[in-house]
Design a protein around this motif. Sequence first.
Motif, PDB file in Angstrom:
ATOM      1  N   SER A   1       1.605 -12.773   9.537  1.00 41.31           N
ATOM      2  CA  SER A   1       1.957 -12.137  10.805  1.00 41.31           C
ATOM      3  C   SER A   1       0.793 -12.267  11.790  1.00 41.31           C
ATOM      4  O   SER A   1      -0.368 -12.342  11.397  1.00 41.31           O
ATOM      5  CB  SER A   1       2.289 -10.663  10.584  1.00 41.31           C
ATOM      6  OG  SER A   1       1.191  -9.976  10.034  1.00 41.31           O
ATOM      7  N   ARG A   2       1.126 -12.331  13.044  1.00 36.40           N
ATOM      8  CA  ARG A   2       0.148 -12.497  14.125  1.00 36.40           C
ATOM      9  C   ARG A   2      -0.816 -13.653  13.848  1.00 36.40           C
ATOM     10  O   ARG A   2      -2.036 -13.499  13.830  1.00 36.40           O
ATOM     11  CB  ARG A   2      -0.631 -11.199  14.349  1.00 36.40           C
ATOM     12  CG  ARG A   2       0.261 -10.044  14.826  1.00 36.40           C
ATOM     13  CD  ARG A   2      -0.548  -8.885  15.330  1.00 36.40           C
ATOM     14  NE  ARG A   2      -1.280  -8.231  14.261  1.00 36.40           N
ATOM     15  CZ  ARG A   2      -2.168  -7.260  14.437  1.00 36.40           C
ATOM     16  NH1 ARG A   2      -2.432  -6.835  15.667  1.00 36.40           N
ATOM     17  NH2 ARG A   2      -2.774  -6.703  13.416  1.00 36.40           N
TER      18      ARG A   2
ATOM     19  N   SER B   1      -7.712 -10.715   2.885  1.00 36.09           N
ATOM     20  CA  SER B   1      -7.479 -10.372   1.482  1.00 36.09           C
ATOM     21  C   SER B   1      -7.303 -11.644   0.661  1.00 36.09           C
ATOM     22  O   SER B   1      -7.146 -12.746   1.213  1.00 36.09           O
ATOM     23  CB  SER B   1      -6.216  -9.517   1.357  1.00 36.09           C
ATOM     24  OG  SER B   1      -5.068 -10.293   1.701  1.00 36.09           O
ATOM     25  N   GLY B   2      -7.301 -11.487  -0.669  1.00 34.37           N
ATOM     26  CA  GLY B   2      -7.127 -12.645  -1.533  1.00 34.37           C
ATOM     27  C   GLY B   2      -5.804 -13.349  -1.315  1.00 34.37           C
ATOM     28  O   GLY B   2      -5.729 -14.580  -1.269  1.00 34.37           O
ATOM     29  N   GLY B   3      -4.729 -12.567  -1.158  1.00 34.71           N
ATOM     30  CA  GLY B   3      -3.421 -13.162  -0.916  1.00 34.71           C
ATOM     31  C   GLY B   3      -3.355 -13.893   0.414  1.00 34.71           C
ATOM     32  O   GLY B   3      -2.753 -14.972   0.512  1.00 34.71           O
ATOM     33  N   MET B   4      -3.997 -13.333   1.439  1.00 36.16           N
ATOM     34  CA  MET B   4      -4.017 -13.985   2.739  1.00 36.16           C
ATOM     35  C   MET B   4      -4.822 -15.282   2.688  1.00 36.16           C
ATOM     36  O   MET B   4      -4.429 -16.301   3.265  1.00 36.16           O
ATOM     37  CB  MET B   4      -4.612 -13.031   3.781  1.00 36.16           C
ATOM     38  CG  MET B   4      -3.738 -11.837   4.092  1.00 36.16           C
ATOM     39  SD  MET B   4      -2.362 -12.278   5.174  1.00 36.16           S
ATOM     40  CE  MET B   4      -3.172 -12.180   6.765  1.00 36.16           C
ATOM     41  N   ARG B   5      -5.954 -15.257   1.973  1.00 34.82           N
ATOM     42  CA  ARG B   5      -6.754 -16.478   1.851  1.00 34.82           C
ATOM     43  C   ARG B   5      -5.963 -17.578   1.133  1.00 34.82           C
ATOM     44  O   ARG B   5      -6.052 -18.750   1.492  1.00 34.82           O
ATOM     45  CB  ARG B   5      -8.068 -16.185   1.110  1.00 34.82           C
ATOM     46  CG  ARG B   5      -9.089 -15.421   1.939  1.00 34.82           C
ATOM     47  CD  ARG B   5     -10.464 -15.452   1.308  1.00 34.82           C
ATOM     48  NE  ARG B   5     -10.515 -14.709   0.064  1.00 34.82           N
ATOM     49  CZ  ARG B   5     -10.907 -13.436  -0.044  1.00 34.82           C
ATOM     50  NH1 ARG B   5     -11.250 -12.760   1.043  1.00 34.82           N
ATOM     51  NH2 ARG B   5     -10.960 -12.849  -1.227  1.00 34.82           N
ATOM     52  N   GLN B   6      -5.199 -17.186   0.112  1.00 30.32           N
ATOM     53  CA  GLN B   6      -4.418 -18.192  -0.595  1.00 30.32           C
ATOM     54  C   GLN B   6      -3.324 -18.764   0.303  1.00 30.32           C
ATOM     55  O   GLN B   6      -3.026 -19.964   0.250  1.00 30.32           O
ATOM     56  CB  GLN B   6      -3.812 -17.585  -1.859  1.00 30.32           C
ATOM     57  CG  GLN B   6      -3.288 -18.604  -2.855  1.00 30.32           C
ATOM     58  CD  GLN B   6      -4.358 -19.520  -3.401  1.00 30.32           C
ATOM     59  OE1 GLN B   6      -4.890 -20.361  -2.692  1.00 30.32           O
ATOM     60  NE2 GLN B   6      -4.674 -19.361  -4.678  1.00 30.32           N
TER      61      GLN B   6
ATOM     62  N   VAL C   1      -6.316 -17.027  13.508  1.00 29.21           N
ATOM     63  CA  VAL C   1      -7.076 -18.277  13.619  1.00 29.21           C
ATOM     64  C   VAL C   1      -8.515 -18.028  14.057  1.00 29.21           C
ATOM     65  O   VAL C   1      -9.390 -18.861  13.825  1.00 29.21           O
ATOM     66  CB  VAL C   1      -6.407 -19.279  14.592  1.00 29.21           C
ATOM     67  CG1 VAL C   1      -5.106 -19.805  14.021  1.00 29.21           C
ATOM     68  CG2 VAL C   1      -6.209 -18.674  15.969  1.00 29.21           C
ATOM     69  N   GLY C   2      -8.784 -16.884  14.669  1.00 32.14           N
ATOM     70  CA  GLY C   2     -10.146 -16.576  15.087  1.00 32.14           C
ATOM     71  C   GLY C   2     -10.949 -15.801  14.063  1.00 32.14           C
ATOM     72  O   GLY C   2     -12.121 -15.475  14.301  1.00 32.14           O
ATOM     73  N   GLN C   3     -10.353 -15.501  12.909  1.00 33.28           N
ATOM     74  CA  GLN C   3     -11.036 -14.726  11.881  1.00 33.28           C
ATOM     75  C   GLN C   3     -11.729 -15.635  10.871  1.00 33.28           C
ATOM     76  O   GLN C   3     -11.454 -16.834  10.783  1.00 33.28           O
ATOM     77  CB  GLN C   3     -10.041 -13.804  11.169  1.00 33.28           C
ATOM     78  CG  GLN C   3      -9.481 -12.715  12.071  1.00 33.28           C
ATOM     79  CD  GLN C   3      -8.574 -11.758  11.311  1.00 33.28           C
ATOM     80  OE1 GLN C   3      -7.487 -12.128  10.882  1.00 33.28           O
ATOM     81  NE2 GLN C   3      -9.033 -10.531  11.143  1.00 33.28           N
TER      82      GLN C   3
ATOM     83  N   THR D   1     -14.278 -20.427  11.375  1.00 37.01           N
ATOM     84  CA  THR D   1     -13.051 -19.633  11.473  1.00 37.01           C
ATOM     85  C   THR D   1     -11.903 -20.336  10.747  1.00 37.01           C
ATOM     86  O   THR D   1     -11.946 -21.547  10.489  1.00 37.01           O
ATOM     87  CB  THR D   1     -12.642 -19.417  12.937  1.00 37.01           C
ATOM     88  OG1 THR D   1     -12.289 -20.676  13.519  1.00 37.01           O
ATOM     89  CG2 THR D   1     -13.764 -18.762  13.731  1.00 37.01           C
ATOM     90  N   ILE D   2     -10.878 -19.555  10.469  1.00 39.35           N
ATOM     91  CA  ILE D   2      -9.683 -20.114   9.839  1.00 39.35           C
ATOM     92  C   ILE D   2      -9.078 -21.200  10.728  1.00 39.35           C
ATOM     93  O   ILE D   2      -8.659 -22.260  10.246  1.00 39.35           O
ATOM     94  CB  ILE D   2      -8.648 -19.002   9.577  1.00 39.35           C
ATOM     95  CG1 ILE D   2      -9.211 -17.963   8.600  1.00 39.35           C
ATOM     96  CG2 ILE D   2      -7.345 -19.589   9.076  1.00 39.35           C
ATOM     97  CD1 ILE D   2      -9.631 -18.508   7.264  1.00 39.35           C
ATOM     98  N   GLY D   3      -9.038 -20.962  12.015  1.00 39.35           N
ATOM     99  CA  GLY D   3      -8.471 -21.940  12.940  1.00 39.35           C
ATOM    100  C   GLY D   3      -9.222 -23.256  12.919  1.00 39.35           C
ATOM    101  O   GLY D   3      -8.614 -24.336  12.916  1.00 39.35           O
TER     102      GLY D   3
END
Length: 343
Positions: free
Chosen positions: A162-163, A176-181, A168-170, A128-130
Amino acid sequence: MTSTDRAAGPPRSGAPGGAAEPVLRVEDLRVGFRTSRGAITPVDGVSLELRRGETLGLVGESGCGKSVTSLSIMRLLPRDTARVTGGCISFGGQDLAELSERRMRAIRGNRIAMIFQEPMTSLNPAFTIGDQLAEPLRRHLGMSRAQARARAVDALGQVGISRPARLVGQYPHELSGGMRQRVMIAMAMACEPEVLIADEPTTALDVTIQAQILELIRDLQEATGTAVLLITHDLGVVAETCDRVAVMYSGQIVEQADVGRLFAEPRHPYTRGLLRSLPAMNAGADRLALIPGSVPPPDDLPPGCRFAPRCDRRFAGCDHTRVPLVPTGEDHDTRCLLYPEAS
């Protein structure tokens, strides 16, 4: 508005604390690779200095050695085929090239961090991201699992997500690409590094997200005093973002200067060619100017000036003279025989 459109505005100039001692100094760096066609040197005598709070742009076409330079600093070159063959990478009074891997791991991701070109290949799809954000916090700062998770949520919020408590659990593929960056930036800045290397951080993003990412890096830099080495082929991004710029061609620095001075008085024919190819610098022209040819492969380099086969100012001496990088003005260095200092 594209990144090249932004180049029409006044370039940044005046690095903060210009006389300060460099936080990172690369001196005469040489990197060798073993290939099926023999040994090559894709980075050949590169010298750079980076000071606290400043942004240094490293620009040039693909194949010039920019990413190899950054991976050398981070000690992330493939061990079985590549090694630093000369020079020094000085950071905190230490030569990074000489450190043991254990000591380098204590620096990497902590005091020196990196944002890679493609976040999808840099983030682990199985975690996960977290978990991925918490790892450097626990390893380098000794945080507990709960402390690291709370700090990870804060870090995601700081990069405009946001949120963040939900994210953190994803997993990376859910973003998206922008979110990953943005996640990659949060990971890189979590330990407030002294040096951040951003290798083409906006290449795969649309222009709106590009502007947001660059502004985000700048805001975090101003808040922490981090020195940024920005690697890009986009001179529009350099004009908007950088304090100083080093132009790289075929494994060598061919020109470096304050960004305002370089845009106003480019000296090397390669730099001039790059600037002529910008739409914003050629308003009203029927077509963009092109640099003929391509960057020579590192196993087939010209014997003299490496840019000579493509240069519109070429003369006889260029074909056989190895040209040094020399001062050609105040805080302005150039590698070209057009200037007597280089001959």
